[in-house]
Design an enzyme around this catalytic site. Sequence first.
Site, PDB file in Angstrom:
ATOM      1  N   ALA A 149       2.993   0.622   3.511  1.00  0.00           N
ATOM      2  CA  ALA A 149       3.441  -0.436   2.596  1.00  0.00           C
ATOM      3  C   ALA A 149       2.248  -1.156   1.961  1.00  0.00           C
ATOM      4  O   ALA A 149       1.990  -1.018   0.767  1.00  0.00           O
ATOM      5  CB  ALA A 149       4.345  -1.411   3.334  1.00  0.00           C
ATOM      6  N   ARG A 193      -4.842  -0.221 -11.068  1.00  0.00           N
ATOM      7  CA  ARG A 193      -4.471  -0.783 -12.375  1.00  0.00           C
ATOM      8  C   ARG A 193      -5.504  -1.803 -12.848  1.00  0.00           C
ATOM      9  O   ARG A 193      -5.757  -1.949 -14.031  1.00  0.00           O
ATOM     10  CB  ARG A 193      -3.090  -1.439 -12.302  1.00  0.00           C
ATOM     11  N   SER A 203       4.305   5.949   2.423  1.00  0.00           N
ATOM     12  CA  SER A 203       4.924   5.118   1.384  1.00  0.00           C
ATOM     13  C   SER A 203       6.444   5.146   1.451  1.00  0.00           C
ATOM     14  O   SER A 203       7.114   5.444   0.475  1.00  0.00           O
ATOM     15  CB  SER A 203       4.446   5.576   0.000  1.00  0.00           C
ATOM     16  N   CYS A 210      12.191  -0.448   6.294  1.00  0.00           N
ATOM     17  CA  CYS A 210      13.347  -1.317   6.496  1.00  0.00           C
ATOM     18  C   CYS A 210      14.644  -0.600   6.182  1.00  0.00           C
ATOM     19  O   CYS A 210      15.724  -1.074   6.509  1.00  0.00           O
ATOM     20  CB  CYS A 210      13.238  -2.568   5.632  1.00  0.00           C
ATOM     21  N   ASP A 247       1.083  -5.511   8.649  1.00  0.00           N
ATOM     22  CA  ASP A 247       1.429  -5.872  10.027  1.00  0.00           C
ATOM     23  C   ASP A 247       0.217  -6.089  10.927  1.00  0.00           C
ATOM     24  O   ASP A 247       0.337  -6.687  11.996  1.00  0.00           O
ATOM     25  CB  ASP A 247       2.275  -4.749  10.666  1.00  0.00           C
ATOM     26  N   ASN A 264       3.829  -6.212   0.973  1.00  0.00           N
ATOM     27  CA  ASN A 264       3.695  -6.005  -0.467  1.00  0.00           C
ATOM     28  C   ASN A 264       2.922  -7.126  -1.135  1.00  0.00           C
ATOM     29  O   ASN A 264       2.073  -6.885  -1.988  1.00  0.00           O
ATOM     30  CB  ASN A 264       5.084  -5.890  -1.100  1.00  0.00           C
ATOM     31  N   TYR A 283      25.446 -24.230 -11.252  1.00  0.00           N
ATOM     32  CA  TYR A 283      26.840 -24.484 -10.885  1.00  0.00           C
ATOM     33  C   TYR A 283      27.839 -23.969 -11.905  1.00  0.00           C
ATOM     34  O   TYR A 283      27.702 -24.193 -13.098  1.00  0.00           O
ATOM     35  CB  TYR A 283      27.079 -25.991 -10.697  1.00  0.00           C
TER      36      TYR A 283
END
Lengths: 573, 573
Positions: free
Chosen positions: A12, A23, A40, A44, A293, A315, A438
């Site tokens: 991850a 990038r 990759s 989860c 982790d 991430n 609302y």
Amino acid sequence: MSKKILIIGGVAAGPKTACRVKRLLPDAEVTIIDQDSLISYGGCGIPYYVSGDVSDEKELRNTSFHLTRDESFFARAKGVTVSTRTRAVAVNRQEKKVLVEKLADGSREELAYDQLVLATGSSPNRLPIAGADLERVFTISDLHQAIAIKELIAKGQVGKAVIIGGGAIGIEMAEAFVDLWGLEAAILEFMPQLLPRLVDWEFAGMLEQHLQEKGVEVFTGEGATAIEGEDGRVRRVVTPQRTLEADLVVMAVGVRARSELAREGGLLVDPQGNIVVNDRLQTSDPNIYAAGDCIAVKNRLTGKAGIAPMGSLANKEGRIVADNLAGIPTRYQGWVGSFTLKAFERCIGATGLTLESALAEGFDAAAVTTAQSDRAHFFPTQAVIPLRMVFDRQNRQLLGVQGFGPMGDAVLARIDAAAALLQQGATIDDVSQVEMAYAPPFATALDALNATANVADNLASGRLRCVDNAVFLAWMDDFASRPDWVALDIRHPNEASVLVEKFGADKWLSIPYIEVRERFQELPTDKMMIIICDAGTRSSEIQIVLDSVGLDNNLVLGGGFNLIRRLGVSWLG
Amino acid sequence: MSKKILIIGGVAAGPKTACRVKRLLPDAEVTIIDQDSLISYGGCGIPYYVSGDVSDEKELRNTSFHLTRDESFFARAKGVTVSTRTRAVAVNRQEKKVLVEKLADGSREELAYDQLVLATGSSPNRLPIAGADLERVFTISDLHQAIAIKELIAKGQVGKAVIIGGGAIGIEMAEAFVDLWGLEAAILEFMPQLLPRLVDWEFAGMLEQHLQEKGVEVFTGEGATAIEGEDGRVRRVVTPQRTLEADLVVMAVGVRARSELAREGGLLVDPQGNIVVNDRLQTSDPNIYAAGDCIAVKNRLTGKAGIAPMGSLANKEGRIVADNLAGIPTRYQGWVGSFTLKAFERCIGATGLTLESALAEGFDAAAVTTAQSDRAHFFPTQAVIPLRMVFDRQNRQLLGVQGFGPMGDAVLARIDAAAALLQQGATIDDVSQVEMAYAPPFATALDALNATANVADNLASGRLRCVDNAVFLAWMDDFASRPDWVALDIRHPNEASVLVEKFGADKWLSIPYIEVRERFQELPTDKMMIIICDAGTRSSEIQIVLDSVGLDNNLVLGGGFNLIRRLGVSWLG
């Protein structure tokens, strides 16, 4: 010459760092190595693969546009080199090289780096009990385990599964086993509640009740002491209280950072084994970053650093590492601890600290529980969503919010808003005024989150006194323990009558909400009255009415029957 | 002697103030007067009453525990005196008295107050056009209008309805007419888009497309110039472009504050007619407070005060007035402008400023649009939720978020989190790090809101160049307008082929995402390439790849086909 960035770990945080840094620095040479053959993937998603919602493990490795994130994908789409089945053996920080071993043939080579990223992840804990290494005792550590579990089930070799550990993964696995495969499943949790440290016991209790309704056996306060097998294969799980048959065991008892490489390389590692990083996620070697982790992450609320093993954080951390590798000085604000979980037809979620954790951390913490509607009471899909708000009584800082409701995103909306507020250091007064969107199909005019903040304000300001839910339930189980207490049930008499009959009109008083101002003279002055309604709202009003006429011998049951009913207490029948 | 608090207005802010102040000051004499016979109703529920979702108007006046909030309820449950059909004629501030008239018999009396609260609400605007006063031309001002509309429909007297005004109420009424009653409905909106000032045109366009799919005729940029009738009853609505048959007309063209009483009483009223209040909601007379639709409320983002006629704000404001009446110095932080709306099978929502509004307010604003998944792509209920984020390029302050998606609470979650962030003055960098709760059934590991903030960061940092959506669509409608442009479609060739055939391989280039690094030499150097994918994410990556090889003659289409498709453009056919 282009910069060489080497990333160890390809699940991850590693791939995220790689793609972002490529990038930002298109000319950089970015390499990921991972000892596994599969990289990759959405770890989860494993319970949804096991359940069958996800039919092929490749879907967990696919992009949303249906390409599989394998070595070829990273090379062609991202310009990132990936070496799978390649283990990092040692980091030579002086020469900025990593010794790696190809698992296929045992060959070794040194990879040079200008900057190194450790995204080595975590290993699942395995309890040090007899039988923990038997065949068919699984941890949910990687896709291979998931594939093996699903194969066993698909072949019809599993009738009964025992899950050791009542955290999120254990609960998701229980649902996967029971809901789609129709297996029998039991969850053992050593702590006195499910989801320990993630939610307070009332919310764990509502979840437990639902799991039991769905056929999952749940044993809390009960740890596995041994696993027994036959012919090397698991057969039973033993606890101090019972022995459970088991064709398969899932051990989901937390994880620990994989930091051997860091420690052996001389990097600072905390006593729990987490790699120490600054808020730019830089290790004690400025040329080495770490994410995911394996690191100790600062908690925004407590200021303390520790493991926070969540894909969503990995991430975010990967992006921050990439920024810093590229010279953008992004700093990690720290985590607050948001989570959510589907369990059959219910959703549970939380962000921030539980009351228990907040008190343990030294906050002058208090909590309120409400049980109001998620949307206009006249809208067809309306449902009650119990919410709990934890806050500091001194400075009124928001410390946490918990929610429980039907499956859907209603609880999510309140948890996400609360997470944003926690990040910003908001007070309960801020929460009171947050302008939740609302319209009747989505919320109530005063949103449940605003309303819960208002209840917190009332408590913090001394305008509300609640009975502790545990104390109330203990009293209900044993009237003798508090002969000086009575219940004042202010619901409609049709609703109250069953309990009046059951417990007697002297213990269970029934005066409807609308009549209390006219009939308060009927109430006792010498006994503590526990005021009870459905949501707690009317009870709070009645407390003020009674106080104003001198009857301050009363406490409110926060969340009322909407909460109690979801706890599945026996006396409600 | 107990304090006398008089409240004028009994719909939302008034009752809220009354009940809260009575809880804070149980001894106060609290009185509400209202000229209507029906009070304390959920006005926002009117479309659901008309549609039939709510069968009885009483449900809009009921508590969640099924008591009707009438005079008797307020007296018995709340200790609040309510006089309905009682009109306030004049405020005598010197003597602290209000002259009131009983509408039943015209009798007048003076009511003394220690503190006065004006919760006089708003009146619906009625266009100054011929026929606006014909029979069956309704405004949605109160429950009586709603009851009359529903009666007409139930009697079968309405086949065609025309709604003048494409705001939230107009759209909700259109759904009410069409979805359950099967009427024909048309919406006329004078401005060039639905929901003007609430969302930018792309989001209004997606909504319009869905309304049209559901059979609602929508005419934007087209106002009613006259209403024609026969025998005093409406028959037609005339616009410059057409004449629409109409058995019933709803005029939903905004509201204006009811502030005559305040103005005549010498209180400060702004040029638009809104009562001026400070942040404790106190008028220019310190003994008079005001709340709800009749006041000028400060917008937190612009700092400007104006009308903010929303039930959710009225409730918050009522609480703040009550606090101040009771000596608790609560201050209103101001509104940000959150809203959400159900339209058939879609939900649209927004908070804060649109790009158009932000630019008009003088912000150096920019916006990005994404179109990513609300939850894990492998989870069955996954859907695309286009999000738009408006921000200030200079200081990176978050200014607004818009969302569109299937009916449900997925968009709500992102809007509510954004509303919390706006309240706190957060930057896009804060949004990037907000810890949205994650599990595959509820979100993606990097939540769509985080991802949108990351795109905003890229734009703000000069790492992303997008084509304006309007400019792109204009080009697609008329290639001749930009002979120097081509499309670079990086989706799978199977997806791109239809458009390649349609527009020609020289205008519509197809190179799949994964092959661009290998095939960029095939691309033109002398034409602007509009890079297009489904969500915009891959296009952003490809922009960086092309830039890095010197092909910076390119722009990204933000939101990609996920956005374009929802706009229902003809050329996608």
